[in-house]
Design a protein around this motif. Structure first.
Motif, PDB file in Angstrom:
ATOM      1  N   MET A 290       0.804  -1.196   0.055  1.00  0.00           N
ATOM      2  CA  MET A 290      -0.273  -0.060   0.065  1.00  0.00           C
ATOM      3  C   MET A 290       0.947   1.058   0.092  1.00  0.00           C
ATOM      4  O   MET A 290       1.856   1.405   0.906  1.00  0.00           O
ATOM      5  CB  MET A 290      -0.838   0.224   1.286  1.00  0.00           C
ATOM      6  N   PRO A 291       0.574   2.222  -0.841  1.00  0.00           N
ATOM      7  CA  PRO A 291       1.476   3.541  -0.902  1.00  0.00           C
ATOM      8  C   PRO A 291       1.166   4.186   0.406  1.00  0.00           C
ATOM      9  O   PRO A 291       0.167   4.185   1.009  1.00  0.00           O
ATOM     10  CB  PRO A 291       0.824   4.208  -2.185  1.00  0.00           C
ATOM     11  N   LYS A 292       2.443   4.677   0.867  1.00  0.00           N
ATOM     12  CA  LYS A 292       2.544   5.549   2.143  1.00  0.00           C
ATOM     13  C   LYS A 292       1.339   6.676   2.309  1.00  0.00           C
ATOM     14  O   LYS A 292       0.704   6.955   3.380  1.00  0.00           O
ATOM     15  CB  LYS A 292       3.752   5.986   2.527  1.00  0.00           C
ATOM     16  N   ALA A 293       1.294   7.335   0.981  1.00  0.00           N
ATOM     17  CA  ALA A 293       0.446   8.388   0.999  1.00  0.00           C
ATOM     18  C   ALA A 293      -0.883   8.178   1.146  1.00  0.00           C
ATOM     19  O   ALA A 293      -1.697   8.765   2.082  1.00  0.00           O
ATOM     20  CB  ALA A 293       0.611   9.336  -0.366  1.00  0.00           C
ATOM     21  N   TRP A 294      -1.151   6.997   0.333  1.00  0.00           N
ATOM     22  CA  TRP A 294      -2.597   6.649   0.806  1.00  0.00           C
ATOM     23  C   TRP A 294      -2.959   6.053   2.104  1.00  0.00           C
ATOM     24  O   TRP A 294      -3.832   6.346   2.624  1.00  0.00           O
ATOM     25  CB  TRP A 294      -2.799   5.366  -0.330  1.00  0.00           C
ATOM     26  N   PHE A 295      -1.700   5.156   2.699  1.00  0.00           N
ATOM     27  CA  PHE A 295      -2.166   4.840   4.127  1.00  0.00           C
ATOM     28  C   PHE A 295      -2.155   6.036   4.869  1.00  0.00           C
ATOM     29  O   PHE A 295      -3.193   5.991   5.929  1.00  0.00           O
ATOM     30  CB  PHE A 295      -0.951   4.086   4.463  1.00  0.00           C
ATOM     31  N   MET A 296      -1.393   7.076   4.920  1.00  0.00           N
ATOM     32  CA  MET A 296      -1.689   8.147   5.847  1.00  0.00           C
ATOM     33  C   MET A 296      -2.758   9.026   5.882  1.00  0.00           C
ATOM     34  O   MET A 296      -3.484   9.370   6.684  1.00  0.00           O
ATOM     35  CB  MET A 296      -0.366   9.132   5.601  1.00  0.00           C
ATOM     36  N   ALA A 297      -3.426   8.958   4.469  1.00  0.00           N
ATOM     37  CA  ALA A 297      -4.713   9.649   4.109  1.00  0.00           C
ATOM     38  C   ALA A 297      -5.670   8.765   5.080  1.00  0.00           C
ATOM     39  O   ALA A 297      -6.682   9.529   5.464  1.00  0.00           O
ATOM     40  CB  ALA A 297      -4.954   9.894   2.546  1.00  0.00           C
ATOM     41  N   LEU A 298      -5.713   7.635   4.658  1.00  0.00           N
ATOM     42  CA  LEU A 298      -6.890   6.902   5.245  1.00  0.00           C
ATOM     43  C   LEU A 298      -6.693   6.935   6.871  1.00  0.00           C
ATOM     44  O   LEU A 298      -7.606   6.914   7.499  1.00  0.00           O
ATOM     45  CB  LEU A 298      -6.699   5.404   4.818  1.00  0.00           C
ATOM     46  N   ALA A 299      -5.404   6.885   7.325  1.00  0.00           N
ATOM     47  CA  ALA A 299      -5.165   6.676   8.799  1.00  0.00           C
ATOM     48  C   ALA A 299      -5.902   7.981   9.394  1.00  0.00           C
ATOM     49  O   ALA A 299      -6.548   7.818  10.208  1.00  0.00           O
ATOM     50  CB  ALA A 299      -3.833   6.569   8.915  1.00  0.00           C
ATOM     51  N   SER A 300      -5.744   9.026   8.642  1.00  0.00           N
ATOM     52  CA  SER A 300      -6.281  10.499   9.035  1.00  0.00           C
ATOM     53  C   SER A 300      -7.612  10.543   9.064  1.00  0.00           C
ATOM     54  O   SER A 300      -8.194  10.765  10.355  1.00  0.00           O
ATOM     55  CB  SER A 300      -5.731  11.785   8.277  1.00  0.00           C
ATOM     56  N   LEU A 301      -8.267   9.916   8.153  1.00  0.00           N
ATOM     57  CA  LEU A 301      -9.783   9.834   8.123  1.00  0.00           C
ATOM     58  C   LEU A 301     -10.188   8.831   9.191  1.00  0.00           C
ATOM     59  O   LEU A 301     -11.343   9.134   9.855  1.00  0.00           O
ATOM     60  CB  LEU A 301     -10.137   9.508   6.678  1.00  0.00           C
ATOM     61  N   SER A 302      -9.635   7.699   9.268  1.00  0.00           N
ATOM     62  CA  SER A 302     -10.002   6.731  10.174  1.00  0.00           C
ATOM     63  C   SER A 302      -9.825   7.200  11.783  1.00  0.00           C
ATOM     64  O   SER A 302     -11.226   7.140  12.497  1.00  0.00           O
ATOM     65  CB  SER A 302      -9.149   5.368  10.045  1.00  0.00           C
ATOM     66  N   LYS A 303      -8.910   8.056  11.950  1.00  0.00           N
ATOM     67  CA  LYS A 303      -8.713   8.507  13.404  1.00  0.00           C
ATOM     68  C   LYS A 303      -9.879   9.645  13.598  1.00  0.00           C
ATOM     69  O   LYS A 303     -10.288   9.659  14.863  1.00  0.00           O
ATOM     70  CB  LYS A 303      -7.526   9.225  13.523  1.00  0.00           C
ATOM     71  N   ALA A 304     -10.182  10.303  12.634  1.00  0.00           N
ATOM     72  CA  ALA A 304     -11.274  11.568  12.698  1.00  0.00           C
ATOM     73  C   ALA A 304     -12.644  10.611  13.146  1.00  0.00           C
ATOM     74  O   ALA A 304     -13.469  11.338  13.648  1.00  0.00           O
ATOM     75  CB  ALA A 304     -11.273  12.350  11.470  1.00  0.00           C
ATOM     76  N   ALA A 305     -12.870   9.525  12.509  1.00  0.00           N
ATOM     77  CA  ALA A 305     -13.926   8.712  12.650  1.00  0.00           C
ATOM     78  C   ALA A 305     -14.152   7.745  13.782  1.00  0.00           C
ATOM     79  O   ALA A 305     -15.109   7.069  13.875  1.00  0.00           O
ATOM     80  CB  ALA A 305     -14.373   8.077  11.367  1.00  0.00           C
ATOM     81  N   THR A 306     -12.918   7.673  14.622  1.00  0.00           N
ATOM     82  CA  THR A 306     -13.028   6.771  15.552  1.00  0.00           C
ATOM     83  C   THR A 306     -14.462   6.812  16.448  1.00  0.00           C
ATOM     84  O   THR A 306     -14.391   7.724  17.217  1.00  0.00           O
ATOM     85  CB  THR A 306     -11.806   6.726  16.265  1.00  0.00           C
ATOM     86  N   PRO A 307     -14.947   5.652  16.713  1.00  0.00           N
ATOM     87  CA  PRO A 307     -15.954   5.766  17.740  1.00  0.00           C
ATOM     88  C   PRO A 307     -15.510   6.152  19.127  1.00  0.00           C
ATOM     89  O   PRO A 307     -14.515   5.544  19.605  1.00  0.00           O
ATOM     90  CB  PRO A 307     -16.862   4.390  17.557  1.00  0.00           C
ATOM     91  N   PRO A 308     -16.277   6.712  19.939  1.00  0.00           N
ATOM     92  CA  PRO A 308     -15.701   6.984  21.294  1.00  0.00           C
ATOM     93  C   PRO A 308     -15.482   5.666  22.081  1.00  0.00           C
ATOM     94  O   PRO A 308     -14.496   5.421  22.936  1.00  0.00           O
ATOM     95  CB  PRO A 308     -16.743   7.817  22.141  1.00  0.00           C
ATOM     96  N   ARG A 309     -16.381   4.520  21.848  1.00  0.00           N
ATOM     97  CA  ARG A 309     -16.220   3.425  22.284  1.00  0.00           C
ATOM     98  C   ARG A 309     -14.766   2.746  22.211  1.00  0.00           C
ATOM     99  O   ARG A 309     -13.921   2.657  23.093  1.00  0.00           O
ATOM    100  CB  ARG A 309     -17.126   2.082  21.622  1.00  0.00           C
TER     101      ARG A 309
END
Length: 330
Positions: A290-309
């Protein structure tokens, strides 16, 4: 089929693991598959002159050897003589015996990462010149030449792992006994594809935390172990979390990061096993495909959407917030 098992430089952990085989156990497995165990140093009663006579018969071609299993690295030192490890009562090094017996064997199987690539036995300065059977780390050519082939035409079959899974050894032996393991059944490092075509990441119980990048900060916490604690399960070729250990276990299920022990040179990560090396705050060991740029973009979105649980549970040593059913529709 006749099978001979030799133990060389290592801890004997792969034999310990094999004894944990269940349904069937290892002895029933061999019997069912029609494999006759000529000798195993930890399981057989024969010792001394009996074993020496057996090895001499095999070397002379008077006893057929279909499968030679070797556990542990081979010591080539000092100066290529192999005399750091001599088989008691024979006056000959393990290096010499393995080379002589491999020349007679239908198949040669490296059991564990030490036998496959050198493993932990070759770590550090490697003053004993420990190597794998057909690899020295990542490089072809070890105790046996890179072009070595057993009598049946296969290279050394590397059932890597530290220790290796009992199911990997069992399935390899069954395939060899049935004649169903050809070159197409091995990966580029001659490891059986049946356990290397998946990743340790697959079926990891921490995958929900991984998807949202909800990370543990220290060992014993519930979150994903990749960001801070050195887990490389997304790069490790093994089915550890699909074919669990002893019916239910694996490293990540026990809360410890995957160290990719089926790979050559895993023993020299050049950082602590429980530490994720980073560059500018970005983990170096990202998924290999997986290209690093894609991973970092997805990681940023994922962290923003992390459920409080998940945020609450990731840095806890137990589930603090269980999942709740959604409100019923009106």
């Amino acid at each position: 089929m006749n099978l001979l098992w030799m133990q060389s430089a290592g801890c004997g952990g792969c034999t310990m693991s094999l004894l944990c085989a269940e349904d069937p156990n290892v002895l029933d497995l061999l019997d069912t598959a029609g494999i006759r165990l000529l000798w195993h140093p930890a399981l057989s009663q024969e010792t001394g002159t009996q074993v020496r006579a057996l090895l001499e018969r095999i070397e002379a071609g008077e006893e057929t050897l279909d499968i030679l299993c070797v556990e542990g690295a081979i010591l080539r030192g000092p100066n290529g003589t192999g005399r750091f490890q001599v088989l008691a009562g024979t006056g000959r090094s393990l290096l010499d015996w393995v080379q002589a017996l491999a020349a007679r064997a239908g198949h040669v199987v490296a059991v564990g990462s030490c036998a496959a690539f050198g493993g932990v036995s070759s770590a550090g300065d490697n003053i004993t010149d420990a190597v794998g059977l057909q690899y020295e780390g990542k490089h072809p050519g070890g105790a046996l030449p890179a072009g070595f082939r057993g009598r049946a035409g296969l290279p050394v079959v590397n059932v890597a792992g530290c220790p290796t899974h009992p199911g990997w050894v069992a399935e390899t032996l069954l395939m060899l006994a049935e004649g169903t393991m050809g070159p197409e059944a091995l990966d580029e490092l001659a490891r059986p594809l049946f356990f290397t075509e998946t990743l340790a990441h697959h079926a990891c119980p921490k995958n929900e935390f991984y998807e949202y990048k909800a990370s543990a900060q220290k060992l014993s916490q519930q979150g994903c172990l990749m960001e801070h604690l050195g887990c490389v399960g997304t790069q490790a070729a093994a089915d550890c979390n699909i074919r669990t250990w002893n019916g239910e276990g694996s490293c990540t299920r026990a809360g410890y990061p995957c160290i990719n022990c089926t790979a050559p040179e895993f023993e020299e990560p050049r950082h602590a096993f429980t530490e994720t090396p980073k560059f500018a705050g970005i983990p170096v060991g990202l998924p290999t495909d997986m290209p690093k740029a894609w991973f970092m973009a997805l990681a940023s979105l994922s962290k923003a959407a992390t459920p409080p649980r998940l945020s609450a549970n990731a840095t806890a040593d137990r589930i603090l917030v269980p999942p709740r059913p959604g409100a019923p529709r009106k």
